[in-house]
Design a protein around this motif. Structure first.
Motif, short mmCIF file in Angstrom:
data_model
loop_
_atom_site.label_atom_id
_atom_site.label_comp_id
_atom_site.label_asym_id
_atom_site.label_seq_id
_atom_site.Cartn_x
_atom_site.Cartn_y
_atom_site.Cartn_z
N ARG A 154 0.84 -1.19 0.00
CA ARG A 154 0.00 0.00 0.00
C ARG A 154 0.88 1.25 0.00
O ARG A 154 2.08 1.17 0.26
N THR A 155 0.25 2.41 -0.27
CA THR A 155 1.04 3.64 -0.42
C THR A 155 0.36 4.82 0.24
O THR A 155 -0.85 4.80 0.49
N LEU A 156 1.14 5.85 0.51
CA LEU A 156 0.64 7.17 0.91
C LEU A 156 1.06 8.15 -0.18
O LEU A 156 2.24 8.26 -0.50
N GLY A 157 0.10 8.83 -0.78
CA GLY A 157 0.40 9.87 -1.76
C GLY A 157 0.01 11.22 -1.19
O GLY A 157 -1.05 11.36 -0.58
N TYR A 158 0.87 12.21 -1.37
CA TYR A 158 0.51 13.53 -0.87
C TYR A 158 1.14 14.64 -1.69
O TYR A 158 2.09 14.44 -2.44
N ALA A 159 0.55 15.84 -1.55
CA ALA A 159 0.97 17.00 -2.33
C ALA A 159 0.49 18.26 -1.62
O ALA A 159 -0.30 18.19 -0.67
N ASP A 160 0.96 19.40 -2.08
CA ASP A 160 0.58 20.68 -1.49
C ASP A 160 -0.32 21.46 -2.43
O ASP A 160 -0.22 21.35 -3.66
N ILE A 161 -1.21 22.27 -1.85
CA ILE A 161 -1.97 23.25 -2.60
C ILE A 161 -1.82 24.60 -1.89
O ILE A 161 -1.45 24.65 -0.71
N ASN A 162 -2.10 25.66 -2.60
CA ASN A 162 -2.17 26.98 -2.00
C ASN A 162 -3.63 27.41 -2.02
O ASN A 162 -4.22 27.60 -3.08
N PHE A 163 -4.20 27.55 -0.85
CA PHE A 163 -5.61 27.90 -0.75
C PHE A 163 -5.78 29.13 0.14
O PHE A 163 -5.35 29.13 1.29
N SER A 164 -6.37 30.16 -0.41
CA SER A 164 -6.65 31.38 0.34
C SER A 164 -5.41 31.91 1.04
O SER A 164 -5.45 32.37 2.18
N GLY A 165 -4.26 31.80 0.35
CA GLY A 165 -3.03 32.39 0.86
C GLY A 165 -2.24 31.50 1.80
O GLY A 165 -1.21 31.94 2.32
N GLN A 166 -2.66 30.27 2.02
CA GLN A 166 -1.88 29.40 2.88
C GLN A 166 -1.61 28.05 2.21
O GLN A 166 -2.42 27.56 1.42
N LYS A 167 -0.47 27.47 2.55
CA LYS A 167 -0.12 26.15 2.01
C LYS A 167 -0.80 25.08 2.84
O LYS A 167 -0.77 25.10 4.06
N ILE A 168 -1.41 24.14 2.13
CA ILE A 168 -2.08 23.01 2.77
C ILE A 168 -1.57 21.73 2.12
O ILE A 168 -1.46 21.65 0.90
N THR A 169 -1.24 20.75 2.95
CA THR A 169 -0.81 19.45 2.45
C THR A 169 -2.00 18.49 2.43
O THR A 169 -2.70 18.34 3.45
N VAL A 170 -2.24 17.87 1.28
CA VAL A 170 -3.34 16.92 1.11
C VAL A 170 -2.74 15.53 0.93
O VAL A 170 -1.86 15.34 0.08
N ALA A 171 -3.19 14.57 1.72
CA ALA A 171 -2.65 13.22 1.68
C ALA A 171 -3.76 12.20 1.51
O ALA A 171 -4.88 12.38 2.01
#
Length: 280
Positions: A154-171
């Motif tokens: 199994r795996t964990l995939g994750y990435a960042d987005i910029n939302f409303s001026g802040q960085k958020i990591t989505v996994a």
């Protein structure tokens, strides 16, 4: 009086300001949208997240080899989330007619996407995916540990987005379906992998474990579940009896404005979890 009216109209127009279109709005050619100072501007303070195990787009009521991408897309469109995490996604696998399912779904939703391979399958690949209305960056992946002979990779995939001026990591992840000790190992690996992330984290997935299990108890020491009581059952889609799909957060003080499980029974053997966060 005529000249006074013209002057008032001129001053009102000069005070108007342009605002950005929302991501769900299709702009009309050669049209500018404006508002006056008396109208509130669009404010990105809410973030809507969906986690959905799509069963490789094979409706449980249909034979193996029959897929319905449109049904999956329809479920997602009705909720209109900003972020979607998918589990059980096929990439060029014969059983799903060699579809690139992540691309097909994302294109219909007009979202950014990234597919994370978990295993090779039938000459193609099988895994999880992240879709987003916002640009994905810093894309990362972790192969999770397993007890040999008892579990599937199994795996964990994750990435960042910029939302409303802040960085958020989505996994996004999908843990082993057979062995709880393996799921505990995998949960520990996920917590360790994400412990150095200081910005807000949204962690979604199919844990194949119920609230009260060892893996979920461990996870909730480090992540906040979007719902802890009467949260809605997610499996099976028809007459559900259990909750194994979750949306969790860390490093945030966001308010959970709404947590729901969509009562969808056709497209997959799981019901999707949808959470709207109100950001501080």
């Amino acid at each position: 009086m005529f000249f006074l009216t013209v002057a008032i109209l001129f001053l009102s127009s000069s005070c108007a300001r342009k605002i950005p279109l929302s991501n769900t709005t299709k702009p009309v050619a050669n049209t500018v949208i404006i508002v006056t100072d008396t109208v509130p501007t669009y404010n990105q303070q809410e973030l809507k997240v969906m986690s959905y195990n799509i069963h490789h787009a094979n409706p449980p009521s249909k034979a193996v080899g029959i897929t319905d991408i449109d049904a999956v897309v329809s479920v997602i469109k009705k909720e209109n989330p900003d972020i979607v995490t998918l589990q059980e996604v096929d990439m060029l696998v014969p059983r799903s007619n060699k579809q690139d399912q992540t691309q097909l779904i994302a294109n219909q939703l007009n979202m950014e996407y990234h597919f994370y391979k978990t295993i090779n399958l039938g000459g193609g690949e099988y895994g999880v995916a992240i879709l987003s209305k916002y640009k994905l960056s810093n894309i990362r992946q972790l192969t999770l540990p397993k007890i040999e002979g008892k579990a599937e990779t199994r795996t964990l995939g994750y990435a960042d987005i910029n939302f409303s001026g802040q960085k958020i990591t989505v996994a996004c992840t999908h843990l082993d379906a057979r062995d709880e000790p393996t799921r505990v190992l995998q949960t520990e690996a996920i917590v360790k992998e994400l412990q150095s992330v200081v910005n807000p984290i949204i962690l979604c997935g199919d844990w194949n474990s119920s609230v009260g299990s060892k893996s979920i108890k461990f996870l909730q020491q480090y992540f906040e579940n979007s719902c802890t009581d009467h949260c809605g059952l997610t499996v099976p889609a028809v007459n559900p009896k259990n909750t194994i799909d979750y949306v969790l957060t860390r490093n945030s003080n966001w308010l959970v404005k709404r947590h729901s499980v969509t009562a969808e029974t056709y497209a997959s053997d799981h019901r999707p979890v949808v959470v709207t966060f109100k950001l501080d």
